[in-house]
Scaffold this motif. Structure first.
Motif, PDB file in Angstrom:
ATOM      1  N   GLY A 164      12.053 -56.448  93.982  1.00  0.00           N
ATOM      2  CA  GLY A 164      11.464 -56.895  92.711  1.00  0.00           C
ATOM      3  C   GLY A 164      10.161 -57.633  92.925  1.00  0.00           C
ATOM      4  O   GLY A 164       9.183 -57.430  92.195  1.00  0.00           O
ATOM      5  N   ILE A 165      10.113 -58.492  93.939  1.00  0.00           N
ATOM      6  CA  ILE A 165       8.887 -59.242  94.251  1.00  0.00           C
ATOM      7  C   ILE A 165       7.785 -58.291  94.725  1.00  0.00           C
ATOM      8  O   ILE A 165       6.615 -58.417  94.334  1.00  0.00           O
ATOM      9  N   ILE A 166       8.155 -57.323  95.581  1.00  0.00           N
ATOM     10  CA  ILE A 166       7.171 -56.355  96.096  1.00  0.00           C
ATOM     11  C   ILE A 166       6.580 -55.531  94.969  1.00  0.00           C
ATOM     12  O   ILE A 166       5.353 -55.356  94.868  1.00  0.00           O
ATOM     13  N   ILE A 167       7.447 -55.007  94.087  1.00  0.00           N
ATOM     14  CA  ILE A 167       6.983 -54.143  92.999  1.00  0.00           C
ATOM     15  C   ILE A 167       6.111 -54.920  92.022  1.00  0.00           C
ATOM     16  O   ILE A 167       5.120 -54.394  91.496  1.00  0.00           O
ATOM     17  N   GLU A 168       6.472 -56.179  91.780  1.00  0.00           N
ATOM     18  CA  GLU A 168       5.715 -56.997  90.836  1.00  0.00           C
ATOM     19  C   GLU A 168       4.289 -57.238  91.336  1.00  0.00           C
ATOM     20  O   GLU A 168       3.342 -57.312  90.539  1.00  0.00           O
ATOM     21  N   ASN A 169       4.110 -57.353  92.654  1.00  0.00           N
ATOM     22  CA  ASN A 169       2.813 -57.717  93.213  1.00  0.00           C
ATOM     23  C   ASN A 169       2.074 -56.560  93.878  1.00  0.00           C
ATOM     24  O   ASN A 169       0.839 -56.592  93.975  1.00  0.00           O
ATOM     25  N   LEU A 170       2.796 -55.547  94.353  1.00  0.00           N
ATOM     26  CA  LEU A 170       2.148 -54.423  95.038  1.00  0.00           C
ATOM     27  C   LEU A 170       2.554 -53.115  94.376  1.00  0.00           C
ATOM     28  O   LEU A 170       2.235 -52.884  93.237  1.00  0.00           O
ATOM     29  N   SER A 171       3.272 -52.260  95.090  1.00  0.00           N
ATOM     30  CA  SER A 171       3.811 -51.030  94.521  1.00  0.00           C
ATOM     31  C   SER A 171       5.063 -50.668  95.302  1.00  0.00           C
ATOM     32  O   SER A 171       5.344 -51.243  96.363  1.00  0.00           O
ATOM     33  N   TRP A 172       5.829 -49.695  94.793  1.00  0.00           N
ATOM     34  CA  TRP A 172       7.089 -49.335  95.439  1.00  0.00           C
ATOM     35  C   TRP A 172       6.862 -48.781  96.853  1.00  0.00           C
ATOM     36  O   TRP A 172       7.758 -48.857  97.701  1.00  0.00           O
ATOM     37  N   HIS A 173       5.663 -48.238  97.118  1.00  0.00           N
ATOM     38  CA  HIS A 173       5.378 -47.722  98.462  1.00  0.00           C
ATOM     39  C   HIS A 173       5.523 -48.803  99.528  1.00  0.00           C
ATOM     40  O   HIS A 173       5.920 -48.518 100.661  1.00  0.00           O
ATOM     41  N   TRP A 174       5.222 -50.046  99.168  1.00  0.00           N
ATOM     42  CA  TRP A 174       5.238 -51.136 100.148  1.00  0.00           C
ATOM     43  C   TRP A 174       6.647 -51.490 100.596  1.00  0.00           C
ATOM     44  O   TRP A 174       6.825 -52.126 101.643  1.00  0.00           O
ATOM     45  N   ILE A 175       7.655 -51.102  99.819  1.00  0.00           N
ATOM     46  CA  ILE A 175       9.036 -51.281 100.283  1.00  0.00           C
ATOM     47  C   ILE A 175       9.224 -50.561 101.614  1.00  0.00           C
ATOM     48  O   ILE A 175       9.836 -51.080 102.559  1.00  0.00           O
ATOM     49  N   LYS A 304      16.414 -60.708  80.778  1.00  0.00           N
ATOM     50  CA  LYS A 304      15.545 -61.166  81.851  1.00  0.00           C
ATOM     51  C   LYS A 304      14.715 -60.002  82.399  1.00  0.00           C
ATOM     52  O   LYS A 304      15.121 -58.846  82.352  1.00  0.00           O
ATOM     53  N   SER A 305      13.530 -60.324  82.951  1.00  0.00           N
ATOM     54  CA  SER A 305      12.670 -59.303  83.537  1.00  0.00           C
ATOM     55  C   SER A 305      13.169 -58.942  84.935  1.00  0.00           C
ATOM     56  O   SER A 305      14.026 -59.618  85.512  1.00  0.00           O
ATOM     57  N   VAL A 306      12.592 -57.877  85.493  1.00  0.00           N
ATOM     58  CA  VAL A 306      12.982 -57.429  86.835  1.00  0.00           C
ATOM     59  C   VAL A 306      12.734 -58.533  87.864  1.00  0.00           C
ATOM     60  O   VAL A 306      13.593 -58.824  88.712  1.00  0.00           O
ATOM     61  N   LEU A 307      11.558 -59.161  87.804  1.00  0.00           N
ATOM     62  CA  LEU A 307      11.233 -60.222  88.752  1.00  0.00           C
ATOM     63  C   LEU A 307      12.157 -61.421  88.572  1.00  0.00           C
ATOM     64  O   LEU A 307      12.625 -62.011  89.557  1.00  0.00           O
ATOM     65  N   GLN A 308      12.454 -61.778  87.337  1.00  0.00           N
ATOM     66  CA  GLN A 308      13.351 -62.902  87.074  1.00  0.00           C
ATOM     67  C   GLN A 308      14.738 -62.632  87.648  1.00  0.00           C
ATOM     68  O   GLN A 308      15.356 -63.517  88.245  1.00  0.00           O
ATOM     69  N   VAL A 309      15.213 -61.400  87.461  1.00  0.00           N
ATOM     70  CA  VAL A 309      16.533 -61.042  87.987  1.00  0.00           C
ATOM     71  C   VAL A 309      16.554 -61.183  89.503  1.00  0.00           C
ATOM     72  O   VAL A 309      17.494 -61.744  90.092  1.00  0.00           O
ATOM     73  N   GLY A 310      15.502 -60.677  90.155  1.00  0.00           N
ATOM     74  CA  GLY A 310      15.430 -60.778  91.605  1.00  0.00           C
ATOM     75  C   GLY A 310      15.466 -62.220  92.085  1.00  0.00           C
ATOM     76  O   GLY A 310      16.171 -62.558  93.039  1.00  0.00           O
ATOM     77  N   LEU A 311      14.732 -63.093  91.414  1.00  0.00           N
ATOM     78  CA  LEU A 311      14.679 -64.502  91.817  1.00  0.00           C
ATOM     79  C   LEU A 311      15.978 -65.226  91.488  1.00  0.00           C
ATOM     80  O   LEU A 311      16.422 -66.099  92.245  1.00  0.00           O
ATOM     81  N   LEU A 312      16.612 -64.862  90.384  1.00  0.00           N
ATOM     82  CA  LEU A 312      17.859 -65.510  89.994  1.00  0.00           C
ATOM     83  C   LEU A 312      19.007 -65.175  90.951  1.00  0.00           C
ATOM     84  O   LEU A 312      19.919 -65.976  91.150  1.00  0.00           O
TER      85      LEU A 312
END
Length: 504
Positions: A164-175, A304-312
């Motif tokens: 979730g953090i990666i996608i929010e800031n970069l793109s899925w390729h970075w996974i 909740k958003s995707v990033l929020q879920v990841g952090l929670l």
């Protein structure tokens, strides 16, 4: 953990255990991370690759299928190839898969890359467990298996958070770029430090067992995966499950009727191993189903958003990572019962509290429950698994690890399918009571505007039903746990006999 120790295998010299374990843990953790990381990226992948949800789900389903099919074969491979050979091949598969996935121009290439990744993990997980059994004596295995718990619990649990953090800031390729970098580091460490620590016996390969295993586990996993998507009464699901069960019945008969079985099911003659298998299956079902349900609850139920879920979900992930090795040390000192029984009581209580949530329940309450649940899981999973494996003689180690690795995928598929089914059934029941026609399910592409306000509470209602079912499973597991006692391995018994002889 000693820097250099004598292995349990005859003819194998002293080796440095720490770098071997680090290289194995790094590789396996990325593999387990990859198993769940894409779940949170599926909506974005569907948009970019222009595929529907049914097609996109194959990125997860296909991954599990490869793991399930190769799991039974891993026991044979452990007896045919050296530790070093299997490690290099498994990491190479994983790196190739990650690189191809990062460069994938379309869905088909990405799916092929996932198969490569899964093949690498399918070889690495049993290799790592087998290495721990060989490197560490039974009285010190708890701490080492606690490190394995970092992989089995922390890595998949952290997948949605990190992705979730990666996608929010970069793109899925970075996974995949990040994964391939870590895998390359693990490969370099392994090439430098990893020595062969197992004895190669090269047993006869039974082609019929290979065929029955592939058809049985492949059909069963595919059937369970599709059941959560298209329903249990669909002809395809019924056909796959029927074929899978029949093939596995024949596979079981075949294993008991030949001298060199692909997967030696005689390991189930050891009672503590059999009990640990049942407990491990229940725990994997609860772990993977909760990893599926909680993001749905937080996103679709609580908004909740995707990033929020990841952090929670991060606090629970951290707690499970810290607790794993510590629980292993407690197991070495106190044995399984003093951890497993309280852990299951705590787990059942958590499931009951999860079943009381509403749309007005605070997020903090849910996160606390998640933390307690993962802590309780760490009290049960690794102690139960270690205790069961401790009872097996050394010649059963490859087969025991193959059984556990295969069971992990089957239990995960069953747990996920049941969770989705209970969620969908509960959601439809809730909306039907509100007067909506649910004969064709919910069409999320064209939702009735009048239904929109009822969707969040319907999700919560469905999730509550799934947690009630999980609570019932924890009660069954608790009953089983009362029959567990500390297992003594063959090497411990030999050591005790030698001590007795010296004293007389």
């Amino acid at each position: 953990m000693e820097a250099s120790i004598q292995t349990n295998e005859p003819g194998i010299k002293q080796v440095k255990a720490t770098p071997i374990l680090i290289s194995l843990l790094l590789g396996a953790s990325i593999g387990m991370f990859s198993e769940t990381a894409l779940n949170i990226a599926l909506p974005e992948l569907m948009k970019q690759l222009q595929v529907g949800p049914t097609t996109a789900q194959w990125l997860t389903t296909g991954y599990m299928l490869v793991l399930g099919i190769l799991g039974p074969v891993s026991g044979l491979l452990l007896q045919w190839f050296t530790t070093r050979q299997l490690f290099i091949v498994s990491l190479t598969f994983s790196i190739i898969g990650s690189l191809i996935a990062g460069l994938a121009p379309n869905f088909e290439v990405l799916l092929a890359a996932r198969f490569f990744q899964a093949a690498g993990l399918a070889l690495l997980l049993p290799l790592m467990m087998n290495a721990i059994l060989i490197l560490f004596p039974a009285e010190k295995r708890g701490a080492a298996m606690g490190s394995l718990g970092l992989v089995l619990m922390l890595a998949p649990a952290s997948g949605p958070t990190i992705a979730g953090i990666i996608i929010e800031n970069l793109s899925w390729h970075w996974i995949f770029w990040i994964s391939s970098t870590v895998l390359l580091i693990a490969l370099i460490i392994g090439i430098i430090f990893l020595k062969n620590i197992s004895v190669i016996t090269r047993p006869k390969i039974d082609i019929l067992s290979l065929l029955l295993s592939t058809i049985g586990f492949g059909s069963l996993l595919f059937g369970f995966s599709k059941a959560g998507e298209i329903g249990w009464t669909d002809p395809l699901v019924i056909s796959c499950l029927t074929i899978g069960v029949l093939a596995l019945i024949l596979f079981t008969w075949r294993q008991f009727s030949i001298a060199s079985p692909l997967m030696n099911l005689r390991a189930f003659r050891y009672p503590m191993f059999s009990l640990s298998v049942v407990l491990f299956a229940v725990m994997m079902m609860m772990l993977l189903s909760s990893m599926l349900l909680l993001p749905i609850l937080l996103q679709n139920g609580l908004g909740k958003s995707v990033l929020q879920v990841g952090l929670l979900l991060l606090p629970g992930t951290i707690i499970s990572g810290i607790a794993g090795p510590y629980m292993g040390k407690l197991f070495d000192k106190y044995g399984p019962r003093k951890l497993i029984i309280p852990g299951l009581v705590l787990m059942g209580t958590t499931m009951f509290l999860f079943s009381t949530i509403t749309v007005n329940t605070s997020t903090a309450f849910i996160i606390v429950l998640d933390c307690v649940f993962l802590l309780a899981l760490s009290m049960v999973m690794m102690p139960a698994q270690t205790n069961g494996m401790n009872q097996l003689p050394a010649e059963f180690y490859p087969h025991g690890t193959a059984i556990m690795s295969t069971l992990q995928q089957v239990a995960g598929a069953i747990g996920s399918a049941l969770a989705v089914t209970i969620l969908a059934t509960g959601q439809s029941s809730y909306l039907s009571d509100k007067g909506f026609d649910m004969s064709n399910g919910i069409n999320y592409a064209n939702v009735d505007p009048a239904m929109l306000e009822h969707l969040p509470p319907s999700v919560v209602f469905g999730v509550k039903g799934a947690f009630i079912f999980a609570g019932l499973m924890s009660i069954i597991a608790l009953i089983i746990s009362f029959f567990i006692k500390r297992a003594k391995s063959s090497e411990q018994k030999i050591g005790q006999t030698r001590t007795f002889d010296r004293g007389h």
